[in-house]
Design a protein around this motif. Structure first.
Motif, short mmCIF file in Angstrom:
data_model
loop_
_atom_site.label_atom_id
_atom_site.label_comp_id
_atom_site.label_asym_id
_atom_site.label_seq_id
_atom_site.Cartn_x
_atom_site.Cartn_y
_atom_site.Cartn_z
N THR A 9 0.84 -1.19 0.00
CA THR A 9 0.00 0.00 0.00
C THR A 9 0.88 1.24 0.00
N ASP A 10 0.37 2.29 -0.60
CA ASP A 10 1.10 3.57 -0.61
C ASP A 10 0.20 4.62 -1.26
N LYS A 15 5.97 6.04 -6.62
CA LYS A 15 6.59 5.20 -5.58
C LYS A 15 5.82 3.89 -5.43
N PHE A 16 4.49 3.97 -5.45
CA PHE A 16 3.68 2.76 -5.35
C PHE A 16 3.98 1.83 -6.52
N MET A 36 -8.13 1.18 -4.90
CA MET A 36 -7.85 2.60 -4.72
C MET A 36 -8.91 3.17 -3.79
N ALA A 37 -8.48 4.01 -2.87
CA ALA A 37 -9.41 4.66 -1.95
C ALA A 37 -8.88 6.04 -1.60
N HIS A 38 -9.78 6.95 -1.31
CA HIS A 38 -9.39 8.30 -0.93
C HIS A 38 -9.12 8.35 0.57
N ASP A 39 -7.99 8.93 0.94
CA ASP A 39 -7.63 9.15 2.34
C ASP A 39 -8.01 10.59 2.67
N VAL A 44 -5.34 12.51 -0.19
CA VAL A 44 -4.72 11.85 -1.34
C VAL A 44 -5.43 10.52 -1.62
N MET A 45 -5.19 10.02 -2.82
CA MET A 45 -5.66 8.67 -3.14
C MET A 45 -4.62 7.68 -2.66
N ARG A 46 -5.08 6.55 -2.12
CA ARG A 46 -4.20 5.48 -1.65
C ARG A 46 -4.42 4.27 -2.54
#
Length: 68
Positions: A9-10, A15-16, A36-39, A44-46
């Motif tokens: 996860t990142d 980088k991910f 994908m999920a929004h933090d 940001v999207m994770r």
């Protein structure tokens, strides 16, 4: 052979992608689709991607999966 599992996860950055590409270059295989999920706290999207790998050693909970 035992199969081990990890989830990378990142933030949704290069980088991910590099982390997943590094795992693939070390013999890990993609397991399912990325997620994908929004933090909302960081704004940001994770991203997440599960990977698996067959190993010759017996699995042990103390294994450093990223080093396999």
């Amino acid at each position: 052979m035992p199969l081990i599992y990890r989830c990378i996860t990142d933030d949704d950055t290069s980088k991910f992608c590099h982390r997943v590409s590094e795992a693939l270059s070390k013999g890990w295989s993609l397991h399912g689709s990325p997620s994908m999920a929004h933090d909302p706290i960081k704004g940001v999207m994770r991203m997440g991607q599960a990977v698996t790998k067959e190993i010759e050693a017996e699995y042990h909970p103390d294994m450093k999966l990223g080093q396999q």
